[in-house]
Design a protein around this motif. Structure first.
Motif, PDB file in Angstrom:
ATOM      1  N   MET A   1       0.916  -1.220  -0.105  1.00 24.77           N
ATOM      2  CA  MET A   1       0.091  -0.117  -0.076  1.00 24.77           C
ATOM      3  C   MET A   1       0.944   1.034   0.135  1.00 24.77           C
ATOM      4  N   SER A   2       0.774   2.248  -0.820  1.00 22.16           N
ATOM      5  CA  SER A   2       1.363   3.415  -0.884  1.00 22.16           C
ATOM      6  C   SER A   2       0.694   4.407  -0.258  1.00 22.16           C
ATOM      7  N   THR A   3       1.613   5.051   0.852  1.00 25.30           N
ATOM      8  CA  THR A   3       1.298   6.056   1.651  1.00 25.30           C
ATOM      9  C   THR A   3       2.291   7.110   1.762  1.00 25.30           C
ATOM     10  N   LEU A   4       1.627   8.487   2.009  1.00 27.68           N
ATOM     11  CA  LEU A   4       2.371   9.553   2.158  1.00 27.68           C
ATOM     12  C   LEU A   4       2.210  10.112   3.533  1.00 27.68           C
ATOM     13  N   THR A   5       3.237  10.051   4.409  1.00 23.52           N
ATOM     14  CA  THR A   5       3.108  10.608   5.791  1.00 23.52           C
ATOM     15  C   THR A   5       3.886  11.958   5.724  1.00 23.52           C
ATOM     16  N   LEU A   6       3.257  12.764   6.641  1.00 28.14           N
ATOM     17  CA  LEU A   6       3.985  14.063   6.885  1.00 28.14           C
ATOM     18  C   LEU A   6       3.966  14.150   8.465  1.00 28.14           C
ATOM     19  N   ASP A   7       5.175  14.267   9.110  1.00 31.74           N
ATOM     20  CA  ASP A   7       5.414  14.177  10.435  1.00 31.74           C
ATOM     21  C   ASP A   7       5.921  15.554  10.779  1.00 31.74           C
ATOM     22  N   ASN A   8       5.227  16.649  11.353  1.00 33.42           N
ATOM     23  CA  ASN A   8       5.299  17.718  12.027  1.00 33.42           C
ATOM     24  C   ASN A   8       6.263  18.561  10.832  1.00 33.42           C
ATOM     25  N   VAL A   9       5.516  18.733   9.842  1.00 36.53           N
ATOM     26  CA  VAL A   9       6.547  19.334   8.541  1.00 36.53           C
ATOM     27  C   VAL A   9       6.042  20.763   8.604  1.00 36.53           C
ATOM     28  N   SER A  10       7.287  21.307   8.467  1.00 36.01           N
ATOM     29  CA  SER A  10       7.245  22.952   8.297  1.00 36.01           C
ATOM     30  C   SER A  10       8.043  23.304   7.246  1.00 36.01           C
ATOM     31  N   TYR A  11       7.702  24.496   6.511  1.00 36.34           N
ATOM     32  CA  TYR A  11       8.572  24.838   5.321  1.00 36.34           C
ATOM     33  C   TYR A  11       8.187  26.561   5.309  1.00 36.34           C
ATOM     34  N   SER A  12       9.742  26.920   5.230  1.00 36.67           N
ATOM     35  CA  SER A  12       9.755  28.425   5.151  1.00 36.67           C
ATOM     36  C   SER A  12      10.476  28.983   3.805  1.00 36.67           C
ATOM     37  N   TYR A  13      10.056  29.577   3.088  1.00 35.35           N
ATOM     38  CA  TYR A  13      10.705  30.498   1.993  1.00 35.35           C
ATOM     39  C   TYR A  13      11.743  31.357   2.710  1.00 35.35           C
ATOM     40  N   LYS A  14      12.835  31.476   1.807  1.00 39.65           N
ATOM     41  CA  LYS A  14      13.875  32.369   2.348  1.00 39.65           C
ATOM     42  C   LYS A  14      13.351  33.852   2.400  1.00 39.65           C
ATOM     43  N   HIS A  15      14.027  34.418   3.497  1.00 42.96           N
ATOM     44  CA  HIS A  15      13.626  35.900   3.760  1.00 42.96           C
ATOM     45  C   HIS A  15      12.013  36.014   4.188  1.00 42.96           C
ATOM     46  N   ALA A  16      11.303  34.977   4.327  1.00 42.27           N
ATOM     47  CA  ALA A  16       9.609  35.072   4.554  1.00 42.27           C
ATOM     48  C   ALA A  16       9.769  35.419   6.109  1.00 42.27           C
ATOM     49  N   SER A  17       8.530  36.073   6.300  1.00 42.98           N
ATOM     50  CA  SER A  17       8.679  36.232   7.819  1.00 42.98           C
ATOM     51  C   SER A  17       7.704  35.198   8.594  1.00 42.98           C
ATOM     52  N   LYS A  18       7.199  34.512   8.054  1.00 42.68           N
ATOM     53  CA  LYS A  18       6.419  33.186   8.747  1.00 42.68           C
ATOM     54  C   LYS A  18       6.565  31.813   7.648  1.00 42.68           C
ATOM     55  N   PHE A  64       7.558   8.422   2.178  1.00 41.60           N
ATOM     56  CA  PHE A  64       6.673   7.587   1.111  1.00 41.60           C
ATOM     57  C   PHE A  64       7.044   6.220   1.606  1.00 41.60           C
ATOM     58  N   ASN A  65       6.124   5.560   1.784  1.00 43.72           N
ATOM     59  CA  ASN A  65       5.835   4.077   2.337  1.00 43.72           C
ATOM     60  C   ASN A  65       6.965   3.918   3.581  1.00 43.72           C
ATOM     61  N   GLY A  66       7.077   4.890   4.379  1.00 39.83           N
ATOM     62  CA  GLY A  66       8.141   4.554   5.459  1.00 39.83           C
ATOM     63  C   GLY A  66       9.333   5.457   5.324  1.00 39.83           C
ATOM     64  N   ASP A  67       9.754   5.703   3.985  1.00 40.61           N
ATOM     65  CA  ASP A  67      11.272   6.226   3.687  1.00 40.61           C
ATOM     66  C   ASP A  67      11.085   7.635   3.704  1.00 40.61           C
ATOM     67  N   SER A  68      11.914   8.284   3.845  1.00 45.76           N
ATOM     68  CA  SER A  68      12.088   9.859   4.286  1.00 45.76           C
ATOM     69  C   SER A  68      12.170  10.318   2.504  1.00 45.76           C
ATOM     70  N   LEU A  69      11.475  11.267   1.985  1.00 45.65           N
ATOM     71  CA  LEU A  69      11.991  11.668   0.778  1.00 45.65           C
ATOM     72  C   LEU A  69      13.390  12.363   0.701  1.00 45.65           C
TER      73      LEU A  69
END
Length: 228
Positions: A1-18, A64-69
């Protein structure tokens, strides 16, 4: 079974305030249609980019299926494990419909002679006729082009389909047609379908509706007036 899992994911663009995406944890599984809705600037497109491996999180992990991208060959991941459907279709204008669907298979090393029968079956499965298969995309309606795009997304055998406003350029009848196809792929063939959308029809047809606001993801519907 193919699954995508996100664990406490955050992403900030360069110079972005939040952060564009902040502390998101979620599991996407086969057999379901997911709709991600929210106002412009809420982080929906960034989330889709992270799921597609176009960006890696600045914090947390997408797996993806337990393996970090972060540890995968991302070119191979995008080529073989996920498929994208776009609002603007993104078909190759100088290739016929048949050639557009054969292309992902040939990119993965399938012999062109073997690719054509599978492409024909995929196109027939989304309602494209033999005559239309020989046309260039410009000779098709918007709904027909989106069906070709769906057939092309299935050509690589990827089990996860990511949709970026796939009904955004379609009228009501064609929107319903595309919704029916995507739901059928999830419910009858076990695909995992994740759609970022402003379209209420898509969100209401999804098995699980997720709302984004200020980079945070929550399960459950929100009022349509809040989406934009």
């Amino acid at each position: 079974m193919s699954t995508l899992t996100l664990d406490n994911v955050s992403y900030s663009y360069k110079h972005a305030s939040k952060a564009a995406v902040s502390g998101v944890s979620c599991v996407f599984e086969e057999g379901n249609v997911y709709a991600v809705v929210g106002p412009s600037g809420s982080g929906k497109s960034t989330l889709l980019s992270l799921l597609a491996g176009l960006d890696l999180p600045t914090e947390g992990e997408v797996a993806f299926n337990g393996d970090s991208l972060a540890g995968l060959n991302l070119d191979r991941y995008r080529r073989e494990s996920i498929s994208m459907i776009f609002q603007a279709f993104h078909l190759f204008p100088l290739m016929t419909v048949m050639e557009n669907v054969c292309f992902p298979m040939e990119l993965c090393g399938v012999n062109p002679k073997d690719a054509r029968p599978r492409a024909k079956a995929l196109l027939e499965g989304v309602g494209i006729t033999k005559e239309q298969m020989g046309r260039f995309p410009s000779k098709l309606s918007g709904g027909e082009r989106q069906r070709v795009a769906i057939a092309r997304s299935l050509a690589s055998n990827a089990r996860i389909i990511l949709g970026d406003e796939p009904t955004g350029n379609l009228d009501g009848a064609n929107t319903q047609n595309i919704i029916d196809i995507l739901c059928s792929l999830a419910h009858e063939k076990g695909y995992c379908v994740i759609i970022v959308t402003h379209d209420m029809e898509v969100a209401e047809a999804a098995d699980i509706a997720l709302r984004m606001r200020d980079g945070e993801l929550r399960e459950g519907m929100i009022e349509h007036k809040e989406w934009r």
